[in-house]
Design an enzyme around this catalytic site. Sequence first.
Site, short mmCIF file in Angstrom:
data_model
loop_
_atom_site.label_atom_id
_atom_site.label_comp_id
_atom_site.label_asym_id
_atom_site.label_seq_id
_atom_site.Cartn_x
_atom_site.Cartn_y
_atom_site.Cartn_z
N CYS A 170 -8.93 6.38 9.61
CA CYS A 170 -9.22 5.09 8.95
C CYS A 170 -8.21 4.03 9.40
O CYS A 170 -7.73 3.23 8.59
CB CYS A 170 -9.21 5.21 7.44
SG CYS A 170 -10.55 6.21 6.81
N LYS A 174 -3.02 12.11 -3.70
CA LYS A 174 -2.05 12.31 -2.62
C LYS A 174 -0.70 12.79 -3.13
O LYS A 174 0.22 12.99 -2.37
CB LYS A 174 -1.90 11.02 -1.83
CG LYS A 174 -3.19 10.61 -1.11
CD LYS A 174 -2.93 9.53 -0.13
CE LYS A 174 -4.23 9.00 0.44
NZ LYS A 174 -4.88 9.93 1.38
N GLN A 232 1.08 6.56 1.01
CA GLN A 232 1.82 7.62 1.72
C GLN A 232 3.30 7.61 1.39
O GLN A 232 4.08 8.33 2.03
CB GLN A 232 1.62 7.44 3.23
CG GLN A 232 0.18 7.58 3.69
CD GLN A 232 -0.41 8.98 3.50
OE1 GLN A 232 0.30 9.94 3.24
NE2 GLN A 232 -1.72 9.09 3.60
N ASP A 273 0.88 -1.17 0.00
CA ASP A 273 0.00 0.00 0.00
C ASP A 273 0.92 1.22 0.00
O ASP A 273 1.49 1.56 1.04
CB ASP A 273 -0.89 -0.05 1.25
CG ASP A 273 -1.63 1.26 1.48
OD1 ASP A 273 -2.49 1.29 2.39
OD2 ASP A 273 -1.36 2.26 0.79
C1 LIG Z 1 -1.91 4.29 3.94
C2 LIG Z 1 -3.20 4.56 3.17
N1 LIG Z 1 -3.73 3.55 2.44
C3 LIG Z 1 -4.86 3.73 1.72
C4 LIG Z 1 -5.51 4.96 1.73
C5 LIG Z 1 -6.77 5.11 0.88
O1 LIG Z 1 -6.47 6.00 -0.20
P1 LIG Z 1 -7.65 6.46 -1.17
O2 LIG Z 1 -8.13 5.21 -1.86
O3 LIG Z 1 -7.02 7.45 -2.11
O4 LIG Z 1 -8.70 7.06 -0.28
C6 LIG Z 1 -5.00 6.02 2.48
C7 LIG Z 1 -5.73 7.32 2.52
N2 LIG Z 1 -5.51 8.03 3.74
C8 LIG Z 1 -6.23 9.04 4.18
C9 LIG Z 1 -7.32 9.59 3.64
O5 LIG Z 1 -7.71 10.63 4.48
N3 LIG Z 1 -6.85 10.69 5.55
C10 LIG Z 1 -5.94 9.71 5.39
O6 LIG Z 1 -5.02 9.45 6.17
C11 LIG Z 1 -3.81 5.82 3.20
O7 LIG Z 1 -3.25 6.83 3.92
#
Ligand SMILES: Cc1ncc(COP(=O)(O)O)c(CNc2co[nH]c2=O)c1O
Length: 411
Positions: free
Chosen positions: A365, A225, A202, A199
Site C-alpha cells: 500500500c 498492529k 508502525q 500516522d
Molecule cells: C504506515 C501505515 N499507515 C496506515 C496503515 C493502515 O492501517 P489500517 O487502517 O489498520 O489498515 C498501515 C497498515 N499497513 C499495512 C497493512 O498491511 N500491510 C501493511 O504494511 C500502515 O503500515
Amino acid sequence: MIDFTQLRKDFPILFQEVNDEPLVYLDNAATTQKPTLVLDALRHYYENDNANVHRGVHTLAERATADYENSREKIRTFINAKETAEVLFTRGTTTGLNWLSRSYGDAFVQEGDEIVISFMEHHSNIIPWQQLANRKGATLRYISITEDGFLDLEEAKKVINSKTAIVSIAHVSNVLGVVNPIKELVQLAHQNGAVMIVDGAQAVPHMKVDVQELDADFYAFSGHKMCGPTGIGVLYGKRELLEQMEPIEFGGEMIDFVNLYDSTWKELPWKFEAGTPNIAGAIALGAAIDYLSEIGMDSIHRYEQELVDYVMPKLQAIDGLTIYGPQDTKDHTGVLAFNLEGVHPHDLATALDMEGVAVRAGHHCAQPLMKYLHLPATARASFYFYNNKADADRLIFALEATKEFFKDGII
Ligand SMILES: Cc1ncc(COP(=O)(O)O)c(CNc2co[nH]c2=O)c1O
C-alpha cells in the site's frame, strides 16, 4: 528483566506448523498476533458483560460502559494524552486519517493552501489528502527521500511554507522501517501555521510514543498492529482542535438533543463516535495495552533493535539481496523490505512460505514509494517482540534455499 522467549507462550498461534515446518511469522507490519490475555478479554466481555454502552441503566450495561471507558483511559495514559476527551475510538489508522481529511480538512483547508506528505506514505495517508486537495482546490506536495533512505528534512524545510495548511507524515515507514523526525516536522509545521498529523500505525506498537512530548496535533494508530483485535483504533487530537471540528458520522451515541430539523452534539470524545461502537474491540485493546505496558515499550524497542542488529548483517551478507531503507541498524526498525536478484518478490514470499516463513510481498500500500524507488514490488519481513533469533536464522536459511532453487533462473 523481561525474558522474551517466555512471552512466546502467550501466543498459541505461533506454535503451529506451516508446510510441515514450524511457523515463523514475520508479517507483523501487516498485523500482529494476539496474546491469550487479549483473547480472554474478548471472550469475557461476550460471556459476562455483553450490553450496549452509555445509555443502559442495568448492571451489564454499566459494567460494559465502565470497561469501555476504562480502555479509553488506558490509551490516554499509554500515549500520554492530556485527557480522555482527546482519545477517539476509530476502526483503525485509515479511519482516523479519513476523519481528519473530512472533518478538519473540509473546514479549514482553503483553495490555494498546500498539504504536505512524503513519498514514503501508506495509501491511507495519501489518498485522503489527494481527495481533500481535489475537493478544495488545494495543492498536494511531497517531501523526498534521501539516497540512504531517510525523509529529506532539508527539503522539508523548503516544502513546508506559509501556504501549508496540513503536514501529515508516518512516524515509521511500513516499507523502509525508518523512524521519521516527527518533532522537527511538528516544529516546521507550527512555525508555518500548519497542523501536524502523524500516522503512528508502525510506531505505537514498537516504541514509547508521547503525543504531548511530540506536540503532534493529531496522531492515528491501529489496535490490530499492537496485539489488539482488528476493527479498533485510535485518533488522538488536541482538544482545542477537536472542539472546532464537526462530526463525520451522525446518529445515536453522539447527540445531546435531536429536534425535528436540527440536532446538537455530545461533548468530546463521544461527538465523533456515532452508533454502537466496537465495544469488545475497545476493551480488548485495553487488555493489549495492559500486556504491552507490563513488558514495557522501551524494552520492546530495545529487544527489536537487538533482533535487527542480529539479522541485518546476515541479510546484507546474502549476495544478490538488496535491502531498502537505511542500512545502519540503529536507524532501522524491525520492518525490513528487500529483493533477491532474479526472483520476483511474490515468488520469493511463496518459496519462503514453503519453509514456514510468513513475509509479505507487493507494494505494501505504498505504490508512490515503489515508483520512487523504481521497483514493482518488494518482499518484506517485519519482526515483533515475540520473534527471536531462531526466527531470523530460519529467514536467512529460507532465503539461501530459495536463492539456490532459483539460481539457474528456473521460473
Ligand atoms: C504506515 C501505515 N499507515 C496506515 C496503515 C493502515 O492501517 P489500517 O487502517 O489498520 O489498515 C498501515 C497498515 N499497513 C499495512 C497493512 O498491511 N500491510 C501493511 O504494511 C500502515 O503500515
